[in-house]
Write a protein that holds these residues in place. Structure first.
Motif, short mmCIF file in Angstrom:
data_model
loop_
_atom_site.label_atom_id
_atom_site.label_comp_id
_atom_site.label_asym_id
_atom_site.label_seq_id
_atom_site.Cartn_x
_atom_site.Cartn_y
_atom_site.Cartn_z
N MET A 1 12.16 3.22 -2.23
CA MET A 1 11.86 3.68 -3.40
C MET A 1 10.02 3.70 -4.16
SD MET A 1 13.11 3.22 -6.98
CE MET A 1 14.40 1.59 -6.68
N LEU A 2 9.50 3.36 -3.44
CA LEU A 2 7.96 4.05 -3.40
C LEU A 2 8.00 5.23 -3.61
CD1 LEU A 2 5.34 1.98 -2.01
CD2 LEU A 2 5.90 1.92 -4.07
N ASP A 3 8.76 6.33 -2.65
CA ASP A 3 8.52 7.70 -2.88
C ASP A 3 9.45 8.01 -3.51
OD1 ASP A 3 11.27 6.17 -1.66
OD2 ASP A 3 11.47 8.59 0.15
N LEU A 4 10.32 7.72 -4.52
CA LEU A 4 10.46 8.19 -4.85
C LEU A 4 10.02 8.61 -6.35
CD1 LEU A 4 13.91 9.41 -6.62
CD2 LEU A 4 14.10 7.18 -7.06
N LEU A 5 9.31 7.30 -6.18
CA LEU A 5 8.57 6.88 -7.81
C LEU A 5 7.29 7.64 -7.74
CD1 LEU A 5 9.40 3.51 -8.35
CD2 LEU A 5 9.92 5.10 -10.25
N LEU A 6 6.59 8.07 -6.57
CA LEU A 6 5.32 8.34 -6.46
C LEU A 6 4.83 10.21 -6.07
CD1 LEU A 6 3.84 5.71 -4.65
CD2 LEU A 6 3.25 6.07 -7.05
N ASN A 11 11.72 13.89 -8.90
CA ASN A 11 12.55 12.87 -10.17
C ASN A 11 11.28 12.79 -11.49
OD1 ASN A 11 13.27 10.06 -11.08
ND2 ASN A 11 12.43 9.59 -9.43
N PRO A 12 12.05 13.07 -12.66
CA PRO A 12 11.67 13.32 -13.98
C PRO A 12 10.54 12.13 -13.80
CG PRO A 12 13.41 14.02 -14.25
CD PRO A 12 13.36 13.56 -12.83
N ARG A 13 11.29 10.84 -12.99
CA ARG A 13 10.32 9.63 -13.63
C ARG A 13 9.42 9.57 -12.26
NH1 ARG A 13 12.47 8.52 -17.76
NH2 ARG A 13 15.17 7.84 -17.77
N SER A 14 8.73 11.08 -11.61
CA SER A 14 7.82 10.42 -10.65
C SER A 14 6.14 11.01 -11.21
CB SER A 14 7.98 11.34 -8.87
OG SER A 14 7.48 12.45 -8.95
N LEU A 15 5.36 9.96 -10.35
CA LEU A 15 3.66 10.38 -10.42
C LEU A 15 4.17 11.91 -10.12
CD1 LEU A 15 1.16 10.24 -11.18
CD2 LEU A 15 0.43 9.16 -8.54
N LEU A 49 -2.32 11.76 -3.77
CA LEU A 49 -1.21 11.88 -4.13
C LEU A 49 -0.15 12.96 -2.71
CD1 LEU A 49 1.30 9.63 -4.94
CD2 LEU A 49 1.66 12.40 -6.70
N ALA A 50 -0.14 13.70 -2.18
CA ALA A 50 -0.15 14.31 -0.89
C ALA A 50 -0.63 13.04 0.19
CB ALA A 50 -0.51 15.81 -1.08
N ALA A 51 -1.40 13.08 0.34
CA ALA A 51 -2.37 11.82 1.68
C ALA A 51 -1.58 10.78 1.78
CB ALA A 51 -3.20 12.18 2.30
N ALA A 52 -0.90 10.50 0.53
CA ALA A 52 -0.03 7.89 0.35
C ALA A 52 0.05 8.57 1.68
CB ALA A 52 -0.13 8.33 -0.74
N ASP A 53 0.23 7.83 2.11
CA ASP A 53 1.00 7.11 2.95
C ASP A 53 2.04 5.82 2.17
OD1 ASP A 53 2.10 5.40 4.91
OD2 ASP A 53 0.40 5.08 6.35
N ILE A 54 3.33 6.63 2.25
CA ILE A 54 4.07 5.65 1.19
C ILE A 54 4.48 4.28 2.03
CG2 ILE A 54 6.51 5.58 0.63
CD1 ILE A 54 4.31 7.15 -1.24
N GLY A 55 4.36 4.15 3.49
CA GLY A 55 4.65 2.91 4.35
C GLY A 55 3.72 2.19 4.09
N ALA A 56 2.52 2.09 4.21
CA ALA A 56 1.15 1.28 4.62
C ALA A 56 0.94 1.15 2.08
CB ALA A 56 -0.20 1.63 4.50
#
Length: 108
Positions: A1-6, A11-15, A49-56
């Motif tokens: 879910m975080l990958d979709l939002l970030l 996704n027009p609602r993503s960062l 944002l590109a470097a963010a570890d979504i899992g972490a």
């Protein structure tokens, strides 16, 4: 879910989507050079944002997502700094706001 939002650029609602739209608006501003302070701040935010570890970021410890809280706090601070920078750019010319940028004119 975080990958979709970030980080989902479709996704027009993503960062990521919002930052891409912001980049388009900054590029349409009369003062845009591709390396204005606002554009450099946006570069930094997009790189983070590109470097963010979504899992972490989504990891739960003691019922909390502390890494996510810290990350989003940093994003918020950077967006506030970007907002102030854009505002100063838009009002710095002889103390009056410039005419609306090409991007804003085309959307109204």
């Amino acid at each position: 879910m975080l990958d979709l939002l970030l980080v989902d650029p479709s996704n027009p609602r993503s960062l990521a989507f919002a930052l891409a739209a912001l980049r388009d608006h900054l590029a349409a501003m009369p003062a845009s050079t591709g390396s204005t302070r606002a554009e450099r701040l946006l570069d930094h935010l997009e790189t983070e944002l590109a470097a963010a570890d979504i899992g972490a970021l989504g990891a739960v410890s003691d019922g909390r997502r502390d890494a996510l809280v810290v990350f989003l706090g940093g994003v918020t601070a950077q967006l506030e700094q970007l907002s102030v920078t854009v505002h100063r750019t838009c009002t710095s010319r002889a103390g009056r706001p410039p005419s609306r940028c090409r991007s804003c004119r085309s959307s109204s």
